[in-house]
Design a protein around this motif. Sequence first.
Motif, short mmCIF file in Angstrom:
data_model
loop_
_atom_site.label_atom_id
_atom_site.label_comp_id
_atom_site.label_asym_id
_atom_site.label_seq_id
_atom_site.Cartn_x
_atom_site.Cartn_y
_atom_site.Cartn_z
N GLN A 108 0.83 -1.20 0.00
CA GLN A 108 0.00 0.00 0.00
C GLN A 108 0.87 1.26 0.00
OE1 GLN A 108 -2.67 -0.46 3.21
NE2 GLN A 108 -4.31 -1.31 1.94
N THR A 109 1.87 1.28 0.89
CA THR A 109 2.72 2.48 0.95
C THR A 109 3.45 2.67 -0.36
OG1 THR A 109 4.22 1.06 2.17
CG2 THR A 109 3.12 2.79 3.43
N GLN A 110 3.84 1.54 -0.97
CA GLN A 110 4.53 1.63 -2.25
C GLN A 110 3.62 2.23 -3.30
OE1 GLN A 110 6.15 -2.15 -3.43
NE2 GLN A 110 8.20 -1.42 -2.85
N ALA A 111 2.38 1.72 -3.34
CA ALA A 111 1.41 2.21 -4.32
C ALA A 111 1.16 3.70 -4.10
CB ALA A 111 0.11 1.42 -4.19
N GLN A 112 1.04 4.07 -2.82
CA GLN A 112 0.79 5.48 -2.51
C GLN A 112 1.93 6.35 -2.99
OE1 GLN A 112 0.00 5.63 1.62
NE2 GLN A 112 -2.21 5.34 1.36
N SER A 113 3.17 5.87 -2.73
CA SER A 113 4.31 6.71 -3.11
C SER A 113 4.42 6.80 -4.63
CB SER A 113 5.61 6.18 -2.48
OG SER A 113 5.79 4.83 -2.84
N THR A 114 4.11 5.69 -5.34
CA THR A 114 4.17 5.78 -6.80
C THR A 114 3.10 6.73 -7.32
OG1 THR A 114 3.22 3.59 -6.62
CG2 THR A 114 5.29 3.75 -7.81
N ARG A 115 1.89 6.67 -6.68
CA ARG A 115 0.82 7.55 -7.10
C ARG A 115 1.24 9.01 -6.85
NH1 ARG A 115 -4.01 6.23 -3.95
NH2 ARG A 115 -3.43 4.09 -4.40
N ALA A 116 1.84 9.25 -5.70
CA ALA A 116 2.28 10.59 -5.35
C ALA A 116 3.31 11.07 -6.37
CB ALA A 116 2.89 10.59 -3.95
N GLU A 117 4.22 10.17 -6.74
CA GLU A 117 5.23 10.54 -7.73
C GLU A 117 4.57 10.88 -9.06
OE1 GLU A 117 8.21 7.49 -8.05
OE2 GLU A 117 8.76 7.81 -5.95
N ALA A 118 3.57 10.04 -9.39
CA ALA A 118 2.88 10.22 -10.66
C ALA A 118 2.20 11.60 -10.71
CB ALA A 118 1.85 9.12 -10.89
N THR A 119 1.48 11.93 -9.58
CA THR A 119 0.80 13.24 -9.56
C THR A 119 1.83 14.36 -9.57
OG1 THR A 119 0.53 12.75 -7.23
CG2 THR A 119 -1.46 12.75 -8.58
#
Lengths: 202, 153
Positions: free
Chosen positions: A186-197
């Motif tokens: 989950q944290t990984q997904a969140q960080s990738t999403r954050a990077e993406a945004t």
Amino acid sequence: MTTRHRYPRLTDAEGPKQIPKAVFIEDVEDYIGPANPLEVHRNLNELLQKYRFMEEEFGKKQRALQEKLPEIKEAITVIKFLKDRRGHDEPLETHYQLADCIYAEASVPPTETVCLWLGANVMLEYPLDDALALLEQNLNTAAASLKDLGDDLDFLRDQRTTTEVNVARVHNHMVHIKAKVLAQAQTQAQSTRAEATDGANN
Amino acid sequence: MPFLCKPSSHCKIRIEGRNQRENSAHPPCSLTMSEEAVSAEDQDRINTFNKANIHNNELLAKIEAKKKSLQDLEDASEEAMITMEADALMLRVGECFIRLPEDAISEHIECEKGRLSAELEHLRAESDRLREQMDQLKATLYARFGQQINLEP
């Protein structure tokens, strides 16, 4: 854990009657080591079934012995009773069981001997005192083996409980691992999403 | 509701999270709660508790049986008292019935009553001792594990 055992040991040295002793797990993670937790869990469960089965068998034996004790005691009472009657002249009036629900009358004259059923279709005549001694010896033997059996059962119960706790602890450990992996993902997904945004904003 | 791993026995260590899939209405068990480390002494306590519980249950069954025998003897002595006919009574010894005079029978009944009462007293004392031991263990184990362990019948 020793390196000699690559796979987690389920049982330790043997206890009484060659019953294996369940291991106590100090630390679950350390115990499982590189092995597959699911497999360890399954094997522990299997062991638990074995202990349960043994406990049941020993319980059956115990109940059979427990039923035997009163029978011996009753026989002893009868012989003691016959001994007390030795001085009397008149015969003893009794009703004895002929078959289920059928009783017949018998009068027993004062007697010095009694026949004991020894099993295997053998009946032997004993003087009253000898019969009493034999039965009392039987009673003592039966009581002693009952006590032994009780000790074995207690030992088995300890192993069963230990294994039950082990199963629960390994299971809990597996749940913890899963939760950890999930949280990481989950944290990984969140960080990738954050990077993406972040990337989109720039 | 936590899933309890041991339907057969009295003492239960909670298994976390197993019923998440089976019943989604229940909130998943708290996974952040770290498992209390079970020490060898704890394991010993759990084992002792389990055994004490089994023994106590056996004792309670024995106590009930003895109570019933005692009651039967009471009834028998009452019945023997109100029998009018002389030499009408027979005593069951083992599988046979033996004709005995009334005073011999009442003597036998009184003797048996005394024996049974003494045995009953002994069993009760033993059961009380076990219950005390179980209460102590319960207090210790609940203090250690709280909701993670279930020691109720």
